[in-house]
Design a protein around this motif. Sequence first.
Motif, PDB file in Angstrom:
ATOM      1  N   ARG A  96       0.959   3.669  -3.339  1.00 53.39           N
ATOM      2  CA  ARG A  96       0.439   5.029  -3.147  1.00 53.39           C
ATOM      3  C   ARG A  96       1.487   6.094  -3.443  1.00 53.39           C
ATOM      4  O   ARG A  96       1.160   7.264  -3.538  1.00 53.39           O
ATOM      5  CB  ARG A  96      -0.117   5.194  -1.740  1.00 53.39           C
ATOM      6  CG  ARG A  96      -1.450   4.501  -1.590  1.00 53.39           C
ATOM      7  CD  ARG A  96      -2.080   4.759  -0.261  1.00 53.39           C
ATOM      8  NE  ARG A  96      -3.424   4.184  -0.220  1.00 53.39           N
ATOM      9  CZ  ARG A  96      -4.105   3.985   0.885  1.00 53.39           C
ATOM     10  NH1 ARG A  96      -3.598   4.338   2.050  1.00 53.39           N
ATOM     11  NH2 ARG A  96      -5.308   3.454   0.839  1.00 53.39           N
ATOM     12  N   ILE A 115      -5.867  -3.990  -5.437  1.00 50.70           N
ATOM     13  CA  ILE A 115      -5.106  -2.784  -5.793  1.00 50.70           C
ATOM     14  C   ILE A 115      -6.050  -1.687  -6.266  1.00 50.70           C
ATOM     15  O   ILE A 115      -5.964  -0.540  -5.829  1.00 50.70           O
ATOM     16  CB  ILE A 115      -4.044  -3.107  -6.865  1.00 50.70           C
ATOM     17  CG1 ILE A 115      -2.920  -3.933  -6.239  1.00 50.70           C
ATOM     18  CG2 ILE A 115      -3.499  -1.826  -7.505  1.00 50.70           C
ATOM     19  CD1 ILE A 115      -1.942  -4.519  -7.236  1.00 50.70           C
ATOM     20  N   LEU A 141       0.829  -1.200   0.000  1.00 44.85           N
ATOM     21  CA  LEU A 141       0.000   0.000   0.000  1.00 44.85           C
ATOM     22  C   LEU A 141       0.872   1.261   0.000  1.00 44.85           C
ATOM     23  O   LEU A 141       0.657   2.167  -0.805  1.00 44.85           O
ATOM     24  CB  LEU A 141      -0.923  -0.017   1.218  1.00 44.85           C
ATOM     25  CG  LEU A 141      -2.148   0.858   1.173  1.00 44.85           C
ATOM     26  CD1 LEU A 141      -3.025   0.558  -0.032  1.00 44.85           C
ATOM     27  CD2 LEU A 141      -2.952   0.678   2.457  1.00 44.85           C
ATOM     28  N   VAL A 177      -5.904   1.003  -3.385  1.00 48.62           N
ATOM     29  CA  VAL A 177      -4.921   2.026  -3.745  1.00 48.62           C
ATOM     30  C   VAL A 177      -5.560   3.147  -4.547  1.00 48.62           C
ATOM     31  O   VAL A 177      -5.351   4.325  -4.283  1.00 48.62           O
ATOM     32  CB  VAL A 177      -3.736   1.410  -4.528  1.00 48.62           C
ATOM     33  CG1 VAL A 177      -2.758   2.480  -4.964  1.00 48.62           C
ATOM     34  CG2 VAL A 177      -3.046   0.337  -3.706  1.00 48.62           C
TER      35      VAL A 177
END
Length: 130
Positions: free
Chosen positions: A55, A119, A51, A123
């Motif tokens: 990010r 994802i 993560l 994200v």
Amino acid sequence: GVCPFVPFPSESFSLIGGDAFERLAAWGREGTRFDVVYSGCSMNPSTDQLLLFLRSMKPDGGAVFNVGNPGQQAMYFVADGGRVCHELLRVNFMMCVSPSTPRLKDGMQWLPGQLCEWIRASVFGTVGRS
């Protein structure tokens, strides 16, 4: 130092030592994002390493990374806000280790067929494929 990678302009390159996940967290707080991110170690799905890593990528950027546990790892390519997400190959890399990313009680359940959905949702805040 001198940028060893031509044709990168020297102002586009820097080598920063220390814990990468500490740096990623700090850059996240600062709002710093990257066009391309790559990790040579395999991120532990029981932590927030993936993560933090993803990010740090700009929404229109791209990433290549490894994720999984020893003996069950894969390399992925993600781009275009998660709309492009492909498992490239099965790998066996050293694990990323950082005191900044302890094991989570409810870590990501890494299932190869479901990682891209995770994802997109976790994200990029989107679901589904385009």
